[in-house]
Write an enzyme that holds these catalytic residues in place. Sequence first.
Site, PDB file in Angstrom:
ATOM      1  N   ALA A   1      -7.432  -0.987   0.727  1.00  0.00           N
ATOM      2  CA  ALA A   1      -8.144  -0.851  -0.545  1.00  0.00           C
ATOM      3  C   ALA A   1      -8.835  -2.155  -0.936  1.00  0.00           C
ATOM      4  CB  ALA A   1      -7.166  -0.421  -1.647  1.00  0.00           C
TER       5      ALA A   1
ATOM      6  N   ASP B   1       0.807  -1.230   0.000  1.00  0.00           N
ATOM      7  CA  ASP B   1       0.000   0.000   0.000  1.00  0.00           C
ATOM      8  C   ASP B   1       0.838   1.277   0.000  1.00  0.00           C
ATOM      9  OD1 ASP B   1      -2.197  -1.693   0.136  1.00  0.00           O
ATOM     10  OD2 ASP B   1      -2.226  -1.662   2.323  1.00  0.00           O
TER      11      ASP B   1
ATOM     12  N   THR C   1      -5.846 -11.581   3.527  1.00  0.00           N
ATOM     13  CA  THR C   1      -6.990 -10.923   2.883  1.00  0.00           C
ATOM     14  C   THR C   1      -8.077 -11.942   2.548  1.00  0.00           C
ATOM     15  OG1 THR C   1      -6.014 -11.218   0.701  1.00  0.00           O
ATOM     16  CG2 THR C   1      -5.508  -9.152   1.838  1.00  0.00           C
TER      17      THR C   1
ATOM     18  N   ARG D   1       2.390 -28.720  -7.235  1.00  0.00           N
ATOM     19  CA  ARG D   1       2.167 -29.266  -8.580  1.00  0.00           C
ATOM     20  C   ARG D   1       0.780 -29.860  -8.773  1.00  0.00           C
ATOM     21  NH1 ARG D   1       7.691 -32.288  -7.909  1.00  0.00           N
ATOM     22  NH2 ARG D   1       6.731 -32.371  -5.868  1.00  0.00           N
TER      23      ARG D   1
ATOM     24  N   THR E   1       3.086 -12.692   2.705  1.00  0.00           N
ATOM     25  CA  THR E   1       2.216 -13.255   1.685  1.00  0.00           C
ATOM     26  C   THR E   1       2.906 -14.498   1.121  1.00  0.00           C
ATOM     27  OG1 THR E   1       0.830 -12.740  -0.217  1.00  0.00           O
ATOM     28  CG2 THR E   1       3.065 -11.806  -0.240  1.00  0.00           C
TER      29      THR E   1
ATOM     30  N   LYS F   1       1.729   2.158  -5.121  1.00  0.00           N
ATOM     31  CA  LYS F   1       2.252   1.602  -6.388  1.00  0.00           C
ATOM     32  C   LYS F   1       1.333   1.905  -7.571  1.00  0.00           C
ATOM     33  CE  LYS F   1       2.296  -2.435  -4.327  1.00  0.00           C
ATOM     34  NZ  LYS F   1       2.072  -2.061  -2.919  1.00  0.00           N
TER      35      LYS F   1
ATOM     36  N   GLY G   1      -4.589  -4.285  -3.774  1.00  0.00           N
ATOM     37  CA  GLY G   1      -5.573  -3.247  -4.083  1.00  0.00           C
ATOM     38  C   GLY G   1      -4.785  -2.015  -4.466  1.00  0.00           C
TER      39      GLY G   1
ATOM     40  N   THR H   1      -9.697  -4.825   1.639  1.00  0.00           N
ATOM     41  CA  THR H   1     -10.560  -5.349   2.707  1.00  0.00           C
ATOM     42  C   THR H   1     -11.224  -4.244   3.538  1.00  0.00           C
ATOM     43  OG1 THR H   1      -8.672  -5.412   4.200  1.00  0.00           O
ATOM     44  CG2 THR H   1      -9.148  -7.435   2.965  1.00  0.00           C
TER      45      THR H   1
ATOM     46  N   ARG I   1      -9.939  -2.831   5.975  1.00  0.00           N
ATOM     47  CA  ARG I   1      -9.459  -2.889   7.365  1.00  0.00           C
ATOM     48  C   ARG I   1      -8.616  -1.652   7.691  1.00  0.00           C
ATOM     49  NH1 ARG I   1      -6.328  -8.508   7.467  1.00  0.00           N
ATOM     50  NH2 ARG I   1      -5.821  -7.820   5.368  1.00  0.00           N
TER      51      ARG I   1
ATOM     52  N   GLN J   1       1.976  -6.081  -3.203  1.00  0.00           N
ATOM     53  CA  GLN J   1       2.399  -6.201  -1.794  1.00  0.00           C
ATOM     54  C   GLN J   1       3.675  -5.367  -1.586  1.00  0.00           C
ATOM     55  OE1 GLN J   1       1.458  -9.584  -3.385  1.00  0.00           O
ATOM     56  NE2 GLN J   1      -0.475  -8.611  -2.931  1.00  0.00           N
TER      57      GLN J   1
HETATM   58  P1  GDP Z   1      -0.812   0.348  -3.518  1.00  0.00           P
HETATM   59  O1  GDP Z   1      -1.403  -0.936  -3.054  1.00  0.00           O
HETATM   60  O2  GDP Z   1       0.657   0.419  -3.293  1.00  0.00           O
HETATM   61  O3  GDP Z   1      -1.178   0.690  -4.938  1.00  0.00           O
HETATM   62  O4  GDP Z   1      -1.452   1.482  -2.587  1.00  0.00           O
HETATM   63  P2  GDP Z   1      -3.000   1.604  -2.159  1.00  0.00           P
HETATM   64  O5  GDP Z   1      -3.782   2.082  -3.319  1.00  0.00           O
HETATM   65  O6  GDP Z   1      -3.462   0.375  -1.480  1.00  0.00           O
HETATM   66  O7  GDP Z   1      -2.890   2.680  -1.011  1.00  0.00           O
HETATM   67  C1  GDP Z   1      -2.350   3.948  -1.232  1.00  0.00           C
HETATM   68  C2  GDP Z   1      -3.431   4.982  -0.864  1.00  0.00           C
HETATM   69  O8  GDP Z   1      -2.821   6.260  -0.753  1.00  0.00           O
HETATM   70  C3  GDP Z   1      -4.473   5.132  -1.957  1.00  0.00           C
HETATM   71  O9  GDP Z   1      -5.693   5.491  -1.360  1.00  0.00           O
HETATM   72  C4  GDP Z   1      -3.932   6.279  -2.812  1.00  0.00           C
HETATM   73  O10 GDP Z   1      -4.963   6.967  -3.492  1.00  0.00           O
HETATM   74  C5  GDP Z   1      -3.309   7.151  -1.758  1.00  0.00           C
HETATM   75  N1  GDP Z   1      -2.125   7.911  -2.180  1.00  0.00           N
HETATM   76  C6  GDP Z   1      -1.143   7.574  -3.043  1.00  0.00           C
HETATM   77  N2  GDP Z   1      -0.169   8.505  -3.051  1.00  0.00           N
HETATM   78  C7  GDP Z   1      -0.546   9.454  -2.173  1.00  0.00           C
HETATM   79  C8  GDP Z   1       0.061  10.664  -1.707  1.00  0.00           C
HETATM   80  O11 GDP Z   1       1.153  11.042  -2.087  1.00  0.00           O
HETATM   81  N3  GDP Z   1      -0.621  11.362  -0.756  1.00  0.00           N
HETATM   82  C9  GDP Z   1      -1.845  10.976  -0.282  1.00  0.00           C
HETATM   83  N4  GDP Z   1      -2.424  11.719   0.641  1.00  0.00           N
HETATM   84  N5  GDP Z   1      -2.436   9.838  -0.692  1.00  0.00           N
HETATM   85  C10 GDP Z   1      -1.790   9.090  -1.611  1.00  0.00           C
HETATM   86  P1  IMO Z   2      -0.937  -4.186  -2.252  1.00  0.00           P
HETATM   87  O1  IMO Z   2      -0.472  -4.717  -3.580  1.00  0.00           O
HETATM   88  C1  IMO Z   2      -1.028  -4.631   2.075  1.00  0.00           C
HETATM   89  C2  IMO Z   2      -1.032  -8.693   3.664  1.00  0.00           C
HETATM   90  C3  IMO Z   2      -2.276  -9.141   4.387  1.00  0.00           C
HETATM   91  C4  IMO Z   2      -1.693 -10.122   5.373  1.00  0.00           C
HETATM   92  C5  IMO Z   2      -0.582 -10.786   4.579  1.00  0.00           C
HETATM   93  C6  IMO Z   2      -0.981 -12.093   3.919  1.00  0.00           C
HETATM   94  O2  IMO Z   2      -2.225  -3.476  -2.284  1.00  0.00           O
HETATM   95  O3  IMO Z   2       0.157  -3.423  -1.590  1.00  0.00           O
HETATM   96  P2  IMO Z   2      -2.533 -12.796   1.883  1.00  0.00           P
HETATM   97  O4  IMO Z   2      -3.899 -12.329   1.475  1.00  0.00           O
HETATM   98  O5  IMO Z   2      -1.480 -12.497   0.880  1.00  0.00           O
HETATM   99  O6  IMO Z   2      -2.530 -14.194   2.356  1.00  0.00           O
HETATM  100  O7  IMO Z   2      -2.179 -11.911   3.185  1.00  0.00           O
HETATM  101  O8  IMO Z   2      -0.219  -9.859   3.563  1.00  0.00           O
HETATM  102  N1  IMO Z   2      -1.244  -8.196   2.287  1.00  0.00           N
HETATM  103  C7  IMO Z   2      -1.199  -6.908   1.958  1.00  0.00           C
HETATM  104  N2  IMO Z   2      -1.038  -5.804   2.726  1.00  0.00           N
HETATM  105  N3  IMO Z   2      -1.128  -4.504   0.738  1.00  0.00           N
HETATM  106  C8  IMO Z   2      -1.250  -5.600  -0.053  1.00  0.00           C
HETATM  107  O9  IMO Z   2      -1.217  -5.531  -1.400  1.00  0.00           O
HETATM  108  C9  IMO Z   2      -1.342  -6.864   0.557  1.00  0.00           C
HETATM  109  N4  IMO Z   2      -1.497  -8.135   0.097  1.00  0.00           N
HETATM  110  C10 IMO Z   2      -1.417  -8.936   1.172  1.00  0.00           C
HETATM  111  O10 IMO Z   2      -2.915  -8.063   5.019  1.00  0.00           O
HETATM  112  O11 IMO Z   2      -1.085  -9.431   6.437  1.00  0.00           O
HETATM  113 MG    MG Z   3      -2.922  -1.634  -1.802  1.00  0.00          MG
END
Ligand code: GDP
Ligand code: IMO
Ligand code: MG
Length: 429
Positions: A297, A13, A129, A143, A237, A16, A40, A299, A301, A222
């Site tokens: 994004a 999160d 998740t 396998r 993960t 990316k 997400g 779950t 949580r 992740q």
């Molecule tokens: P990812 O999984 O790495 O793609 O990240 P997520 O989308 O799960 O979580 C990042 C959250 O931060 C999202 O709600 C984005 O819209 C938000 N976001 C990304 N860059 C920025 C930033 O520079 N500032 C703020 N305030 N929010 C950001």
């Molecule tokens: P993005 O790509 C944040 C976390 C879960 C849990 C552990 C194992 O959005 O950054 P899993 O479902 O893989 O068995 O869960 O990994 N987890 C993430 N945390 N961002 C993610 O993806 C995640 N994908 C899995 O919360 O702790």
């Molecule tokens: Mg995410």
Amino acid sequence: MPVDVLLGLQWGDEGKGKIVDVLTPEYSVVARFQGGPNAGHTLEFEGRKHVLHTIPSGIFREGIVNIVGNGVVIDPVTLQKEMSALVSRNVDVNKGLDISRKAHIIIPTHRMLDAASEAQKGKEKIGSTLRGIGPTYMDKTGRNGLRVGDLEARDFRERYEKLRNKHLELLKQMESPADPREDEVAFFDAVNEMRKLNFVDSEHLVNRQIQEKKKILAEGAQGSLLDIDFGSYPFVTSSNTITASACTGLGVAPRHIGRVYGIFKAYCTRVGSGPFPTELENETGEAIRKAGNEFGATTGRPRRCGWLDLPALKYAIMINGVTDLIMTKPDVLSGFETIRVCTHYHTEGNVIDFMPFDMVHRSIEPVYEDIPGWHQALTGVISESEFPKAFSDYIAYVERATAVPISIVSVGPDRKQTIRRTGKIMQAV
Ligand code: GDP
Ligand code: IMO
Ligand code: MG
């Protein structure tokens, strides 16, 4: 042309999805190489927010080839929902999306096994998740798995039933009252829709693009601290989330890897269980969660929040061979009098500057350096020259500590809120 990789350096999160979308105009291909719908990835532009789980974050840009690589695990039902959401937003998904025949398929009982495994672990649960990721990768390495290419076989149903029956036996042993019949209907509907998509031998496609000197961006999911080998095991993960995984998850030789963009938040978050040395279980953590809207994004949580952890960041940089850092969400820290950065850990009477083997059973206390904060909001800033001095100092501090340049700073969720460290706003749209 090399394959550039963009991946998270923390527990996921990091932003990316947003940054891949911003960088996509520089590339011909965007490819996911691991993970599945546990991811997400959020993108924002023109006042709208989009969350992607399986589809690469290049999908909103015209003329880009988006590949779901062999290292990814795909849930046809989630993919279907994701595609419908995109179609309702007038995105021509079919045109820009290729799916590897070698990617593994998540079936309904994989999700049930995930839930049963977590229930069995009780207090020691991973905080998965529950998208069936672990059981699907277990079937891959065991396998037993089903792959996208199997959908083209006439006896797919029999292959499916063989695997499902194996899962039902396991579920019985785990005393789980699982009944997949209802979910199977949705699964086979989604499978039928999925068959209309473009299945490819993506390793050939990617290598052809490399030969044709097309630029490829590999999009990680992740984060490095969730990596199955190098993360905070067992709270990780089930895939490798690091640069090397772009090679195995796409069929790209290591010599083709070019820049490695390592993305990190100006602080830290974690969703799910497991060690988090700088976690703030207090008002400050709450304030970061609120300001950063730190809710998952996938779950929904609440994410655990804490200060930047340099030993962890340096470890992730080392494992990934990061060439460029990208800092996100510093705007969330505006208004904090002091910003703390963990430089070392105190553990069992020692001071160490690296992540120890066992972070689960021993106490790890962060040692902090305090850095003056900044009051100004950053969200409207359009060039580096407008950064408050204290923020520029924070950037310089992290660069010194990591010895890697921070080449992009994100100051808000929108595509446009992105600053290259050349002093110019990116031509993103
Ligand atoms: P990812 O999984 O790495 O793609 O990240 P997520 O989308 O799960 O979580 C990042 C959250 O931060 C999202 O709600 C984005 O819209 C938000 N976001 C990304 N860059 C920025 C930033 O520079 N500032 C703020 N305030 N929010 C950001
Ligand atoms: P993005 O790509 C944040 C976390 C879960 C849990 C552990 C194992 O959005 O950054 P899993 O479902 O893989 O068995 O869960 O990994 N987890 C993430 N945390 N961002 C993610 O993806 C995640 N994908 C899995 O919360 O702790
Ligand atoms: Mg995410």
